[in-house]
Structure formats: structure tokens, C-alpha cells
Write an enzyme that holds these catalytic residues in place. Structure first.
Site, PDB file in Angstrom:
ATOM      1  N   HIS A 260     -14.718 -13.077  14.615  1.00  0.00           N
ATOM      2  CA  HIS A 260     -15.099 -11.652  14.629  1.00  0.00           C
ATOM      3  C   HIS A 260     -15.285 -11.211  13.178  1.00  0.00           C
ATOM      4  O   HIS A 260     -16.190 -11.703  12.497  1.00  0.00           O
ATOM      5  CB  HIS A 260     -14.006 -10.885  15.381  1.00  0.00           C
ATOM      6  CG  HIS A 260     -14.290  -9.458  15.716  1.00  0.00           C
ATOM      7  ND1 HIS A 260     -15.501  -8.854  15.514  1.00  0.00           N
ATOM      8  CD2 HIS A 260     -13.479  -8.481  16.241  1.00  0.00           C
ATOM      9  CE1 HIS A 260     -15.433  -7.582  15.911  1.00  0.00           C
ATOM     10  NE2 HIS A 260     -14.220  -7.337  16.349  1.00  0.00           N
ATOM     11  N   HIS A 301     -24.056 -14.895  18.123  1.00  0.00           N
ATOM     12  CA  HIS A 301     -23.405 -13.633  18.475  1.00  0.00           C
ATOM     13  C   HIS A 301     -23.247 -13.582  19.977  1.00  0.00           C
ATOM     14  O   HIS A 301     -24.110 -14.064  20.700  1.00  0.00           O
ATOM     15  CB  HIS A 301     -24.253 -12.439  17.992  1.00  0.00           C
ATOM     16  CG  HIS A 301     -23.465 -11.175  17.930  1.00  0.00           C
ATOM     17  ND1 HIS A 301     -23.298 -10.363  19.018  1.00  0.00           N
ATOM     18  CD2 HIS A 301     -22.776 -10.619  16.904  1.00  0.00           C
ATOM     19  CE1 HIS A 301     -22.538  -9.345  18.659  1.00  0.00           C
ATOM     20  NE2 HIS A 301     -22.201  -9.467  17.398  1.00  0.00           N
ATOM     21  N   ASP A 359     -23.005 -10.852   9.237  1.00  0.00           N
ATOM     22  CA  ASP A 359     -22.049 -11.353   8.263  1.00  0.00           C
ATOM     23  C   ASP A 359     -22.586 -12.481   7.411  1.00  0.00           C
ATOM     24  O   ASP A 359     -21.997 -12.836   6.398  1.00  0.00           O
ATOM     25  CB  ASP A 359     -20.765 -11.782   8.972  1.00  0.00           C
ATOM     26  CG  ASP A 359     -20.019 -10.567   9.445  1.00  0.00           C
ATOM     27  OD1 ASP A 359     -20.075  -9.556   8.741  1.00  0.00           O
ATOM     28  OD2 ASP A 359     -19.428 -10.611  10.530  1.00  0.00           O
TER      29      ASP A 359
HETATM   30  N1  CMC Z   1     -22.632 -22.900  15.239  1.00  0.00           N
HETATM   31  C1  CMC Z   1     -22.890 -23.921  16.088  1.00  0.00           C
HETATM   32  N2  CMC Z   1     -22.936 -23.807  17.421  1.00  0.00           N
HETATM   33  C2  CMC Z   1     -22.697 -22.583  17.933  1.00  0.00           C
HETATM   34  C3  CMC Z   1     -22.419 -21.455  17.127  1.00  0.00           C
HETATM   35  C4  CMC Z   1     -22.399 -21.647  15.714  1.00  0.00           C
HETATM   36  N3  CMC Z   1     -22.136 -20.634  14.899  1.00  0.00           N
HETATM   37  N4  CMC Z   1     -22.215 -20.365  17.901  1.00  0.00           N
HETATM   38  C5  CMC Z   1     -22.366 -20.779  19.181  1.00  0.00           C
HETATM   39  N5  CMC Z   1     -22.664 -22.128  19.201  1.00  0.00           N
HETATM   40  C6  CMC Z   1     -22.962 -22.950  20.394  1.00  0.00           C
HETATM   41  C7  CMC Z   1     -21.696 -23.257  21.167  1.00  0.00           C
HETATM   42  O1  CMC Z   1     -21.093 -24.459  20.723  1.00  0.00           O
HETATM   43  C8  CMC Z   1     -22.261 -23.388  22.579  1.00  0.00           C
HETATM   44  O2  CMC Z   1     -22.896 -24.642  22.683  1.00  0.00           O
HETATM   45  P1  CMC Z   1     -22.918 -25.422  24.119  1.00  0.00           P
HETATM   46  O3  CMC Z   1     -23.710 -24.535  25.021  1.00  0.00           O
HETATM   47  O4  CMC Z   1     -23.557 -26.716  23.796  1.00  0.00           O
HETATM   48  O5  CMC Z   1     -21.478 -25.559  24.516  1.00  0.00           O
HETATM   49  C9  CMC Z   1     -23.340 -22.289  22.624  1.00  0.00           C
HETATM   50  O6  CMC Z   1     -23.768 -22.160  21.257  1.00  0.00           O
HETATM   51  C10 CMC Z   1     -22.847 -20.950  23.141  1.00  0.00           C
HETATM   52  O7  CMC Z   1     -21.698 -20.600  22.392  1.00  0.00           O
HETATM   53  P2  CMC Z   1     -20.536 -19.659  22.924  1.00  0.00           P
HETATM   54  O8  CMC Z   1     -19.256 -19.989  22.210  1.00  0.00           O
HETATM   55  O9  CMC Z   1     -20.516 -19.651  24.411  1.00  0.00           O
HETATM   56  O10 CMC Z   1     -21.032 -18.241  22.426  1.00  0.00           O
HETATM   57  P3  CMC Z   1     -20.167 -16.950  22.367  1.00  0.00           P
HETATM   58  O11 CMC Z   1     -21.081 -15.835  22.699  1.00  0.00           O
HETATM   59  O12 CMC Z   1     -18.932 -17.063  23.158  1.00  0.00           O
HETATM   60  O13 CMC Z   1     -19.726 -16.883  20.819  1.00  0.00           O
HETATM   61  C11 CMC Z   1     -19.569 -16.304  18.542  1.00  0.00           C
HETATM   62  C12 CMC Z   1     -20.202 -15.978  19.902  1.00  0.00           C
HETATM   63  C13 CMC Z   1     -19.957 -15.212  17.549  1.00  0.00           C
HETATM   64  C14 CMC Z   1     -18.024 -16.320  18.655  1.00  0.00           C
HETATM   65  C15 CMC Z   1     -20.076 -17.690  18.085  1.00  0.00           C
HETATM   66  O14 CMC Z   1     -21.493 -17.699  18.008  1.00  0.00           O
HETATM   67  C16 CMC Z   1     -19.474 -18.122  16.737  1.00  0.00           C
HETATM   68  O15 CMC Z   1     -18.379 -18.665  16.701  1.00  0.00           O
HETATM   69  N6  CMC Z   1     -20.211 -17.867  15.593  1.00  0.00           N
HETATM   70  C17 CMC Z   1     -19.677 -18.161  14.283  1.00  0.00           C
HETATM   71  C18 CMC Z   1     -18.731 -17.074  13.845  1.00  0.00           C
HETATM   72  C19 CMC Z   1     -19.450 -15.794  13.460  1.00  0.00           C
HETATM   73  O16 CMC Z   1     -20.414 -15.816  12.690  1.00  0.00           O
HETATM   74  N7  CMC Z   1     -18.917 -14.661  13.961  1.00  0.00           N
HETATM   75  C20 CMC Z   1     -19.437 -13.334  13.601  1.00  0.00           C
HETATM   76  C21 CMC Z   1     -20.047 -12.588  14.745  1.00  0.00           C
HETATM   77  S1  CMC Z   1     -20.941 -11.155  14.138  1.00  0.00           S
HETATM   78  C22 CMC Z   1     -19.705 -10.127  13.570  1.00  0.00           C
HETATM   79  C23 CMC Z   1     -19.008  -9.406  14.662  1.00  0.00           C
HETATM   80  O17 CMC Z   1     -19.677  -8.611  15.379  1.00  0.00           O
HETATM   81  O18 CMC Z   1     -17.800  -9.597  14.816  1.00  0.00           O
END
Ligand code: CMC
Length: 418
Positions: A260, A301, A359
Site C-alpha cells: 500500500h 494496482h 508511487d
Molecule cells: N510485479 C509482478 N507481478 C505482479 C505485480 C508486480 N508489481 N503485481 C501483480 N502481479 C501479478 C501477480 O503475481 C498475479 O500474477 P498471476 O495471475 O500469475 O498469479 C497478477 O499480477 C495479479 O496480481 P494480484 O496480486 O492478484 O493483484 P492485486 O490486485 O491483489 O494486487 C497490488 C495489487 C498493488 C498489491 C500488486 O499489484 C502489488 O503488489 N504491486 C506492487 C506494490 C505496489 O506498487 N503497491 C502500490 C499500489 S498504489 C498505491 C496505493 O494506492 O496504495
């Protein structure tokens, strides 16, 4: 409300569940009736579940749209300042010039938090993370301003304005305690962003209008983002009628994680770790490897499955700041641009709709301005305080306001004897 219903057939019985319309976005199926039939819904991570009604912020993740009270984020970033956006979030309308001046004067009158803040900071070791200090400062202020009449709208308004006024000093002083440096006192006659810069750097960096404008824009872009993890945490804590400062402590704790608000700090750490453009393919390969838990920080995201509209504004601000400071050649910025280019062309990221988020750029801007990495997430908290308080205030005014109490899917053992 319209008269459409969703028909749910459960074990031979058909339930009529009302469908309600949102101004924008998916229609909603009201499922309260399910609980009377011994059924719950299961939706880990709240992927399809609305926890509240809200008129503050709308996001369309597929189209990359973010509106505050109907106004697009890029217009707010271009045509307002942070406190004007704050007024809009809190009150529903943009202020006229009298309202704007009054609001700014009230916020400025709360620029000096009580002495208990310094006493509380003394309890922390030098080097402790400023987010940990902010959580404690909120606890200390909850003790200082207690009890509060949560049901009293005038008292709530006062608490909201006071807390927004305190935040620049709370964030700056937490950092100064972190590095063991003396704190600076607030000055009269400064804008919110200028005050924050003076509190951080005194005269050294406090008077550069381009940098102050960049900070102000970062604050606007982080001010609210509907029902994210930290905001939902604030609402849940607030639903128990807890002291608003205590609710802020809960929100700050939720914001701290790298998934986050901690992402901006994690982006810089990741770029430093990559160290050289030639190492980028190795890190991309790790991000794609399902056996490696490494993720590209600043990418992806939960809601945006398109370019984050905040990232567009942030990228432009990033260019302005780097050219003002003559730091276009910052090696980390070069790595960031190259990483962005490679990831945007890669099938793995394209298929999963993983774009740079806000970010990804905010970390680079803050670093260029000379803001230390440990302050990135506290600055996010400074901005998001407005959104948390607007959402908390909206919840307190909602007639459907109930204590938040999610249900569970019990998977433990059946009853047994010891
Ligand atoms: N790098 C590589 N792979 C990723 C990433 C990433 N940053 N984000 C998602 N994926 C992949 C994930 O492994 C999954 O792959 P598969 O379908 O093969 O299992 C797929 O994409 C879907 O991911 P998810 O975890 O189901 O997506 P989510 O919506 O639950 O997670 C997130 C969203 C923001 C937690 C995630 O994208 C992440 O960890 N990003 C990096 C951290 C980040 O930049 N966070 C800031 C968010 S913006 C600020 C805020 O609003 O807080």
C-alpha cells in the site's frame, strides 16, 4: 433505487435480492437478506463487495479515471492547491474565495501541535521509522483530546481541521527525531506545502516555488482513493465510535505496508538494488517467476487495470522537478524510465494489465527534492489524512452507519472434548 432484483436460488428457494444503481460503476446487489437464510457470501480481499455508500471519490480502474466529488484528478492537480482539494473532499463543493480563505486560516491556526508530541517522540530511539512514531503520536493525541463527542457534527469538524493543521509538524518532527536533528517551529503566512517544507528544511529548501508546487501536487494526488486498505481500516475503527485520533493510528498502520503506502519507499530501494540498467532483465525475470515472491514495486494496482491517472500527472511533475534541479541524469531515474519501457512491452505485464502506479514516480520526485526515503510513506499519510477524515465524517453522517463486523468461513475443527 430501481425495482430490479437479482434472483438467487439456494437449495430450491428463490430469494429476491434488490439491485441498486450507483451514479457510476457496477450496480449493486443488496445481500443483507441472505443472513436470515443461514448463508454468507465469501469474497477474500473484498474484490466484489462494497463495504459502504460514498459520494466522495469515484475510480474507474478499466478506463483509468479518478474523480473527487465529480472533478477529474488532473484538473484538480492543475487548477487547485491541496487545501482547496481538501475542502472539496470534506464539504462536497469547491470553496468560493471567502470560504477558501477562512478554511486556510483555520488550518493555519492549528499548525502548532501540543507539547505532548515532543514528549512522545522522546520515547523513541533515534533511527526508529517515522511511521512508527506517527502511529504513537496519534495515540498520544487521542489521550490528550478525549473524550470527543463523535455524534456532534461541529465537534467532528473541529477535530478534522485540527488534525489536518497538525500533520505537517507531526511528520516533519518525527523525521527530525529519526535522524536526531533539532526540530523547526512553524511560521506564519505560509501555504500548507510551504509550511511543510520549512518545517523539514528551514530555509535550506523551504523557499523554492517549483519544489513547493511539486509537494503540493503530490499531496493532491494522494489525498483520497475511496475504499483502499487504510481508508477501510479507518472506517472500521471509526464504526466503533473510537476517538478519531485512534482511528488515524489504525489507518497509518494499514498504510505502512509495502503493498500500500510503503510502495514509494520500496520503489527507491528496488531501483537502488537494480543499480544498473544492464541488471533490469534479471529483475524483470524475477518479477515474472511464480516461485519468486519479488514484485516490481510501483507496478500494478488492485483497481487500475489501465494507466493510473495519478501516475500521468506525477510523471509530468517528475520532469519539471528534475529539470529545475538539473538532475535529469540521476541514475535511478534513468533506470526507472528504462524499467518502465521494458515492463510496458512485456507480455507478462501486458496480459495482467500491470502499469506503473502513482508511487512509481512519487518516490523519484521526493528523492530529487532531497526528501529522505523514510519520509515517503509519512508524506503519503500527511496527504491521505484528508481522505481518511472525509470518509470518517461521511460515515458518521450516514443513517446506515453500523459497527463494521465481517463474517467468516469457519474451517477449524468440529467440537471435541479435551
Ligand atoms: N510485479 C509482478 N507481478 C505482479 C505485480 C508486480 N508489481 N503485481 C501483480 N502481479 C501479478 C501477480 O503475481 C498475479 O500474477 P498471476 O495471475 O500469475 O498469479 C497478477 O499480477 C495479479 O496480481 P494480484 O496480486 O492478484 O493483484 P492485486 O490486485 O491483489 O494486487 C497490488 C495489487 C498493488 C498489491 C500488486 O499489484 C502489488 O503488489 N504491486 C506492487 C506494490 C505496489 O506498487 N503497491 C502500490 C499500489 S498504489 C498505491 C496505493 O494506492 O496504495
Amino acid at each position: 433505487m430501481n425495482d430490479k432484483v437479482a434472483k438467487l436460488n439456494i437449495e430450491g428457494e428463490t430469494l429476491d435480492l434488490p439491485i441498486v444503481n450507483a451514479t457510476y460503476g457496477p450496480h449493486l446487489v443488496e445481500i443483507e437478506a441472505l443472513s436470515k437464510h443461514e448463508f454468507f457470501t465469501y469474497d477474500p480481499g473484498f474484490i466484489s463487495t462494497a463495504s459502504c455508500r460514498s459520494a466522495i471519490t469515484y475510480i474507474n480502474g478499466e478506463k483509468g479515471i479518478l474523480l473527487h466529488r465529480g472533478y477529474p484528478i488532473d484538473q484538480l492537480a492543475a487548477k487547485t492547491d491541496f487545501l482547496t482539494t481538501a475542502y472539496l473532499l470534506l464539504n462536497g463543493e469547491l470553496p468560493n474565495s471567502t470560504e477558501q480563505n477562512e478554511f486556510k486560516t483555520i488550518i493555519a491556526s492549528h499548525v502548532n501541535p501540543p507539547a505532548i508530541v515532543h514528549d512522545t517522540l522522546q520515547g523513541f530511539a533515534k533511527g526508529a521509522h517515522p511511521m512508527a512514531m506517527l502511529i504513537s503520536l496519534m495515540g498520544a493525541l487521542a489521550g490528550y483530546f478525549h473524550p470527543i463527542k463523535i455524534r456532534d457534527a461541529a465537534e467532528r469538524k473541529h477535530m478534522i481541521e485540527q488534525l489536518i493543521g497538525f500533520m505537517p509538524a507531526l511528520v516533519a518532527w518525527s523525521y527530525q527525531h529519526h535522524i536526531g536533528q533539532k526540530t523547526y517551529s512553524p511560521r506564519a503566512g505560509l501555504s500548507y506545502a510551504e509550511q511543510f517544507m520549512y518545517l523539514l528544511f528551514d530555509d535550506k529548501r523551504g523557499n523554492n516555488p517549483i519544489l513547493n508546487k511539486a509537494i503540493d501536487r503530490i499531496l493532491i494526488l494522494h489525498a483520497d482513493h475511496e475504499q483502499n486498505a487504510s481508508t477501510s481500516t479507518v472506517r472500521l475503527a471509526g464504526s466503533t465510535l473510537a476517538n478519531p485520533y485512534a482511528c488515524m493510528a489504525a489507518g497509518i498502520a494499514a498504510l505502512w505496508g509495502p503493498a500500500h503506502g510503503g510502495a514509494n519507499e520500496a520503489v527507491i530501494k528496488m531501483l537502488s538494488e537494480i543499480e544498473d540498467e544492464k541488471n533490469i532483465p534479471k529483475f524483470i525475470a524475477r518479477a515474472k517467476d511464480s516461485n519468486d515472491n519479488f514484485r516490481l514495486m510501483g507496478f500494478g494496482h488492485r483497481v487500475y487495470k489501465n494507466y493510473d491517472p495519478r501516475a500521468k500527472v506525477m510523471k509530468q511533475t517528475c520532469d519539471e522537478v528534475l529539470s529545475e534541479l538539473g538532475e535529469q541524469h540521476d541514475p535511478l531515474f534513468k533506470i526507472a524510465l528504462q524499467l518502465e519501457r521494458i515492463a510496458l512491452e512485456d507480455d507478462y505485464f501486458i496480459q495482467r494489465k500491470l502499469y506503473p502506479n502513482v508511487d512509481f514516480y512519487s518516490g523519484i520526485i521526493l528523492r530529487a527534492i532531497g526528501i529522505p526515503t523514510e519520509l515517503f510513506t509519512p508524506i503519503f499519510a500527511l496527504a491521505r489524512t484528508v481522505g481518511w477524515l472525509a470518509q470518517w465524517g461521511e460515515m458518521c453522517d450516514d443513517n446506515d452507519f453500523k459497527i463494521g463486523r465481517p463474517r467468516q468461513w469457519y474451517t477449524g475443527p468440529k467440537v471435541r472434548d479435551i
